[in-house]
Design a protein around this motif. Structure first.
Motif, mmCIF file in Angstrom:
data_model
loop_
_atom_site.group_PDB
_atom_site.id
_atom_site.type_symbol
_atom_site.label_atom_id
_atom_site.label_comp_id
_atom_site.label_asym_id
_atom_site.label_seq_id
_atom_site.Cartn_x
_atom_site.Cartn_y
_atom_site.Cartn_z
ATOM 1 N N HIS A 12 0.826 -1.203 0.000
ATOM 2 C CA HIS A 12 0.000 0.000 0.000
ATOM 3 C C HIS A 12 0.866 1.262 0.000
ATOM 4 C CE1 HIS A 12 -2.879 -3.058 0.681
ATOM 5 N NE2 HIS A 12 -2.592 -3.220 1.962
ATOM 6 N N ALA A 13 1.984 1.206 0.698
ATOM 7 C CA ALA A 13 2.916 2.335 0.679
ATOM 8 C C ALA A 13 3.453 2.544 -0.733
ATOM 9 C CB ALA A 13 4.057 2.089 1.660
ATOM 10 N N LEU A 14 3.751 1.443 -1.426
ATOM 11 C CA LEU A 14 4.219 1.548 -2.809
ATOM 12 C C LEU A 14 3.128 2.105 -3.721
ATOM 13 C CD1 LEU A 14 6.283 -1.750 -3.242
ATOM 14 C CD2 LEU A 14 7.156 0.594 -3.242
ATOM 15 N N GLY A 15 1.900 1.652 -3.486
ATOM 16 C CA GLY A 15 0.784 2.162 -4.284
ATOM 17 C C GLY A 15 0.629 3.664 -4.126
ATOM 18 N N ILE A 16 0.650 4.149 -2.898
ATOM 19 C CA ILE A 16 0.512 5.589 -2.656
ATOM 20 C C ILE A 16 1.696 6.340 -3.248
ATOM 21 C CG2 ILE A 16 0.502 7.340 -0.831
ATOM 22 C CD1 ILE A 16 -1.160 5.352 0.842
ATOM 23 N N LEU A 17 2.899 5.746 -3.150
ATOM 24 C CA LEU A 17 4.080 6.379 -3.744
ATOM 25 C C LEU A 17 3.922 6.479 -5.265
ATOM 26 C CD1 LEU A 17 6.945 7.502 -3.424
ATOM 27 C CD2 LEU A 17 7.794 5.142 -3.666
ATOM 28 N N ILE A 18 3.406 5.426 -5.885
ATOM 29 C CA ILE A 18 3.175 5.455 -7.341
ATOM 30 C C ILE A 18 2.199 6.569 -7.706
ATOM 31 C CG2 ILE A 18 2.098 4.181 -9.245
ATOM 32 C CD1 ILE A 18 3.305 1.625 -7.972
ATOM 33 N N PHE A 19 1.115 6.688 -6.959
ATOM 34 C CA PHE A 19 0.134 7.739 -7.237
ATOM 35 C C PHE A 19 0.777 9.117 -7.094
ATOM 36 C CE2 PHE A 19 -3.047 4.588 -5.203
ATOM 37 C CZ PHE A 19 -3.078 3.855 -6.373
ATOM 38 N N TYR A 20 1.545 9.272 -6.035
ATOM 39 C CA TYR A 20 2.185 10.568 -5.768
ATOM 40 C C TYR A 20 3.152 10.931 -6.894
ATOM 41 C CZ TYR A 20 4.027 14.322 -2.810
ATOM 42 O OH TYR A 20 4.377 15.548 -2.305
ATOM 43 N N LEU A 21 3.975 9.950 -7.288
ATOM 44 C CA LEU A 21 4.960 10.205 -8.349
ATOM 45 C C LEU A 21 4.282 10.449 -9.693
ATOM 46 C CD1 LEU A 21 7.722 7.590 -7.424
ATOM 47 C CD2 LEU A 21 7.763 10.075 -7.054
ATOM 48 N N PHE A 22 3.178 9.751 -9.940
ATOM 49 C CA PHE A 22 2.444 9.941 -11.198
ATOM 50 C C PHE A 22 2.005 11.392 -11.333
ATOM 51 C CE2 PHE A 22 -0.652 9.464 -14.503
ATOM 52 C CZ PHE A 22 -0.317 8.293 -15.184
ATOM 53 N N VAL A 23 1.405 11.925 -10.274
ATOM 54 C CA VAL A 23 0.965 13.322 -10.289
ATOM 55 C C VAL A 23 2.170 14.256 -10.329
ATOM 56 C CG1 VAL A 23 -0.243 15.105 -8.965
ATOM 57 C CG2 VAL A 23 -1.174 12.794 -9.079
ATOM 58 N N LEU A 24 3.196 13.910 -9.540
ATOM 59 C CA LEU A 24 4.380 14.754 -9.429
ATOM 60 C C LEU A 24 5.048 14.958 -10.789
ATOM 61 C CD1 LEU A 24 5.705 15.963 -6.813
ATOM 62 C CD2 LEU A 24 7.411 14.153 -7.022
ATOM 63 N N PHE A 25 5.227 13.875 -11.532
ATOM 64 C CA PHE A 25 5.933 13.982 -12.803
ATOM 65 C C PHE A 25 5.050 14.533 -13.911
ATOM 66 C CE2 PHE A 25 8.822 10.946 -10.696
ATOM 67 C CZ PHE A 25 10.007 11.651 -10.869
ATOM 68 N N TYR A 26 3.762 14.176 -13.907
ATOM 69 C CA TYR A 26 2.885 14.726 -14.940
ATOM 70 C C TYR A 26 2.796 16.242 -14.817
ATOM 71 C CZ TYR A 26 -0.942 15.056 -18.269
ATOM 72 O OH TYR A 26 -1.703 15.369 -19.367
ATOM 73 N N PHE A 27 2.695 16.714 -13.586
ATOM 74 C CA PHE A 27 2.560 18.157 -13.349
ATOM 75 C C PHE A 27 3.839 18.746 -12.760
ATOM 76 C CE2 PHE A 27 -1.826 16.520 -13.044
ATOM 77 C CZ PHE A 27 -2.456 17.334 -13.975
ATOM 78 N N SER A 28 4.993 18.251 -13.179
ATOM 79 C CA SER A 28 6.256 18.706 -12.596
ATOM 80 C C SER A 28 6.471 20.219 -12.716
ATOM 81 C CB SER A 28 7.428 17.955 -13.235
ATOM 82 O OG SER A 28 7.445 18.132 -14.641
ATOM 83 N N PRO A 29 6.044 20.879 -13.792
ATOM 84 C CA PRO A 29 6.227 22.342 -13.819
ATOM 85 C C PRO A 29 5.456 23.067 -12.721
ATOM 86 C CG PRO A 29 5.817 21.497 -16.034
ATOM 87 C CD PRO A 29 5.528 20.380 -15.086
ATOM 88 N N ILE A 30 4.324 22.492 -12.296
ATOM 89 C CA ILE A 30 3.564 23.106 -11.204
ATOM 90 C C ILE A 30 4.275 22.883 -9.875
ATOM 91 C CG2 ILE A 30 1.415 22.982 -9.885
ATOM 92 C CD1 ILE A 30 -0.066 22.365 -12.439
ATOM 93 N N VAL A 31 4.727 21.639 -9.655
ATOM 94 C CA VAL A 31 5.320 21.280 -8.367
ATOM 95 C C VAL A 31 6.717 21.867 -8.206
ATOM 96 C CG1 VAL A 31 6.001 19.357 -6.878
ATOM 97 C CG2 VAL A 31 3.962 19.155 -8.316
ATOM 98 N N PHE A 32 7.545 21.794 -9.259
ATOM 99 C CA PHE A 32 8.950 22.181 -9.125
ATOM 100 C C PHE A 32 9.245 23.602 -9.601
ATOM 101 C CE2 PHE A 32 9.171 17.475 -9.737
ATOM 102 C CZ PHE A 32 9.573 17.170 -8.444
ATOM 103 N N ASP A 33 8.506 24.085 -10.593
ATOM 104 C CA ASP A 33 8.802 25.405 -11.161
ATOM 105 C C ASP A 33 7.847 26.492 -10.702
ATOM 106 O OD1 ASP A 33 10.805 24.123 -12.559
ATOM 107 O OD2 ASP A 33 9.570 23.803 -14.343
ATOM 108 N N GLY A 34 6.793 26.107 -9.989
ATOM 109 C CA GLY A 34 5.848 27.112 -9.503
ATOM 110 C C GLY A 34 4.890 27.617 -10.553
#
Length: 808
Positions: A12-34
């Motif tokens: 379940h921890a891996l599942g949540i990590l996958i979900f988090y990373l999926f959003v993180l990388f798809y929207f990386s300009p929002i998360v990392f570049d503001g």
């Protein structure tokens, strides 16, 4: 029994990590570049809410009335925060700090994951279903448009049903906690149409459980579960009591309420059918769930290099700039809707798994989720299934309050991943079934075969779009051929993805790969498929560093009006009733909101709209007929703006001002007469009053010495009354919550000129205060916060008891 980290926690921890990373990388300009997503509806909301946001920031208090739109309206559905509300903090915690609005997609995956675990679907299959649910194209396109509350409300549906399902499975405290949490948050986002669809989902699920309970003689168990869920519903509603009561109060007076004029005033209220069903899904367009570009995609899509359309444009001598512009935004869509931001695509792989679900999942679950999807599709067809949907519109309670019925597809996009994941799980549980491969073949042929048939028979479609009538004949045929090529390419693409998924399942059935590896592979296929399609609509071009800074940059026209510090309104002639940019700076005659006041909408439709058009026609001929716009004048419209330049601002010398003493009162006995009378008001000397509601007030005389806006919900006037009588304000009448006082003594508020406030005042110099103090807010806000804490306590208790090691 203690928890096993490898078995009970790590997946379940891996599942949540996958979900988090999926959003993180798809929207990386929002998360990392503001960067920020360019959302048109959110920009309009920001313009509408600017006054309220500034007041909240400056004082820490709430403005409950917005002066910035449509002459004034309650702020409940514009921007409302409840003092002590803990839900925003709660959302930050459960979404692990992801920024709004992309945090909704992360939590949508978590919610669906929880629901599927509740159905005992193994983690790897649950991950696949969760990605399919949260990242379908409907969600991404809706976010790009700015429908943040809608997507949050949809993404909470699985959590709500997870709580209900666990309650029926006997895990009552945990079920109660999840149900109350999910419903509390969904009601917080205040998207009543999605909540309505959620109720339909719950009713279908409940009916399925009731039938099962009767057959299994388990009705007492069913009744206990219902009792627990009623407690959860009370907690969730209590945690949103302020929002619920304010919206319930306002609904009667909004565009969702009953009409005040004409024959419709005697009806049940609600929206006009043509308006409500304007966006209705074509019946064959439902196939976009399987083949996304069967109807060309969005209203405009870029065409591939050297397309037939490009060749036709070059052959006819179109210059490169025009050619490139057309190719980048070609009218590829040829469906029945007025326009679309993109296809409603559920993922070809998940449609394949859906059929697996139909043949492998328990019959009770099949009946429930197929019924949800089937009803959803019927609702989304809208006017294209008029006999069914018009009947529901007329007779189903509350259904006539909603528009854009294609939104009903949210039910299908919820049901398909659930049943698809159940199908995958139960297919592997039934690995000894002698008809296993036959059933797999049925799933492949019914979905992959359909995609193949669409590819083969593409030439039978017409490919004629409504925009084709506006194009030259030499361009129509090449464009239609390109639409055909888009369809074939899309059908072939779906076939390939289905083939790969079916191959993985087949290999697992033959024990060439493990079920776990097959599940991971299917999750990757679903994620890749949706990632590629969604990137056509939400990509780098959708993100900017500060879109509002550019959109709301003060123009020379804005700066010219800002020099006036008085109390007045502005009419911007640029689509005034569908844009809220003017509201960012000024009190506006127009605005942008889906639920403006009914009386104001009636004013626009029956009088104001035509008055503005007549004024524009005369102004274009050089005749600024200021005395022929009585409605704009009574709304204190001091400035009319016809562009962004300073010389595009025109000051209205005939506006009536903030308040005035009429010297004559024309009494009428109906709303229709009142509407007709205000169309020809000669000046502020005459006011119109409906004597059947407010009697016959006396006329007075005097002048308004000063006007001061204390805050969005309060106005103070210094008035000299030479003769006692009625004073009319250029403020919108709202029958609940407004209080008027003269020198501290409360006095009754009347309605004049169809939708303005008026009071009677005595002779002499007076201080008049108009304050908005609705009981629906002030008497419920403490209870709202208390119920929120109760929900959190129940959640903590439910989790602790569920994960507490057992002694057995």
């Amino acid at each position: 029994m203690p928890l096993n980290f490898k078995k009970d926690i790590m997946p379940h921890a891996l599942g949540i990590l996958i979900f988090y990373l999926f959003v993180l990388f798809y929207f990386s300009p929002i998360v990392f570049d503001g960067k920020i997503m360019f959302q048109y509806d959110i920009l309009q909301w920001e313009g509408a809410a600017k006054e309220l946001l500034d007041y909240r920031k400056a004082t820490g208090e709430e403005g409950l009335w917005s002066n910035r739109m449509f002459g004034g309206m309650p702020a409940y559905l514009v921007s409302l925060e409840i003092p002590g509300d803990i839900t925003n903090t709660l959302i930050k915690v459960i979404t692990l700090g992801l920024p709004h609005p992309i945090n909704s997609l992360f939590f949508g995956m978590v919610s669906m994951y929880i629901l599927l675990l509740g159905y005992k679907v193994r983690p790897e299959f649950s991950i696949a279903g969760a990605i399919a649910f949260a990242f379908n194209t409907f969600h991404l396109i809706s976010l790009e448009a700015g429908h943040n509350a809608k997507i949050w409300a949809i993404c909470l549906i699985p959590l709500i049903l997870a709580g209900i399902h666990l309650t029926f499975q006997g895990k009552r405290l945990l079920g109660l906690a999840l149900f109350a949490l999910g419903l509390m948050l969904q009601l917080k986002f205040n998207h009543l149409q999605i909540t309505y669809y959620t109720v339909l989902i719950v009713l279908i699920y409940g009916l399925g459980e009731l039938v099962w309970a009767i057959r299994e003689k388990a009705v007492p168990h069913f009744a206990k579960a219902i009792g627990i869920l009623i407690i959860g519903a009370i907690l969730a509603v209590g945690a949103n009591l302020t929002r619920f009561m304010t919206v319930l109060e306002y609904g009667k007076y909004s565009t969702r309420g009953a009409s005040n004029i004409g024959q419709a005033a005697e009806g049940q209220g609600g929206l006009d059918k043509d308006y409500a069903f304007n966006w209705s899904q074509g019946k064959l367009e439902t196939l976009t769930l399987l083949v996304p570009y069967i109807y060309g995609g969005a209203s405009t899509e870029p065409l591939p290099e050297n397309s037939q359309t490009e060749q036709a444009l070059r052959a006819n001598g179109v210059d490169n700039a025009q050619l490139n512009g057309f190719i980048k935004q070609a009218p590829t869509y040829w469906g029945e809707q007025p326009g679309t931001g993109g296809p409603i695509y559920g993922g070809a792989v998940m449609l394949f798994l859906l059929v697996l679900g139909i043949v492998f999942a328990p019959k009770k679950d099949v009946y429930i989720f197929v019924s949800i999807a089937f009803l959803s599709i019927l609702l989304a067809w809208g006017k294209n299934l008029a006999w069914f949907n018009y009947a529901l519109f007329d007779f189903l309670p509350g259904y006539n309050k909603f528009r854009a019925v294609t939104m009903a597809f949210s039910m299908t996009l919820f049901a398909v991943p659930v049943l698809g994941s159940l199908g995958l799980e139960h297919a592997f549980r039934n690995s000894k079934d002698p008809k296993l491969l036959q059933k797999l073949g049925i799933a492949f042929l019914s979905t992959g075969g359909l995609a193949l048939v669409i590819w083969i028979l593409a030439g039978m479609f017409g490919f004629r779009g409504s925009v084709d009538a506006n194009l030259p004949d030499w361009l129509v045929e090449p464009l239609q051929n390109d639409r055909k090529a888009i369809l074939r390419s899309s059908a072939l693409r779906s076939l390939i993805f289905i083939g790969l998924a079916a191959g993985l399942v087949f290999a697992a059935f033959k024990e060439k790969v493990s079920a776990q590896l097959a599940g991971i592979g299917i999750a990757l296929l679903i994620g890749l498929d949706l990632w590629i399609i969604n990137k056509r609509y939400v990509n780098e071009e959708s993100l900017q560093f500060n879109p509002s800074e550019q959109y709301f940059a003060a123009t020379p026209a804005d700066k010219a009006i800002q020099k006036d510090t008085g109390h007045f309104r502005v009419l911007n002639l640029d689509d005034p009733f569908n844009k809220a940019r003017t509201s960012y700076y000024f009190n506006s005659v127009g605005g942008y909101h889906g639920a403006k006041m009914k009386r104001y909408q009636e004013l626009v439709e029956n009088a104001l709209g035509q008055e503005i058009q007549n004024f524009i026609q005369k102004a274009q001929a050089g005749d600024f007929a200021w005395n022929e716009i009585p409605i704009l004048n009574m709304l204190n419209t001091k400035y009319i703006v016809a562009g962004s330049a300073e010389n595009a601002v025109f000051q209205n010398p005939a506006n009536f001002g903030a308040a005035w003493f009429p010297t004559a009162i024309k009494t009428v006995t109906s709303n229709d007469e009142e509407m007709e009378a205000i169309k020809t008001l000669p000046s502020s000397d005459v006011a119109v009053v409906n004597s059947s509601e407010f009697g016959a007030p006396k006329t007075g005389s005097g002048q308004v010495l000063s006007v001061k806006a204390e805050n969005p919900s309060q106005l103070t006037y210094e008035v000299q009354a030479d003769q006692a009588g009625m004073l009319v304000f250029s403020e919108i009448f709202y029958p609940v919550g407004w209080k008027a006082s003269v020198d501290g003594q409360e006095t009754a508020i009347m309605r004049a000129n169809y939708l303005l406030r008026a009071i009677e005042i005595p002779q002499g110099k007076h201080t008049i205060q108009l304050s908005f103090e609705p009981d629906s807010f002030y008497k419920t806000k403490l209870w709202t916060v208390l119920f929120q804490y109760l929900v959190v306590l129940v959640l903590i208790g439910g989790l602790v008891l569920y994960f507490k090691p057992s002694k057995s």
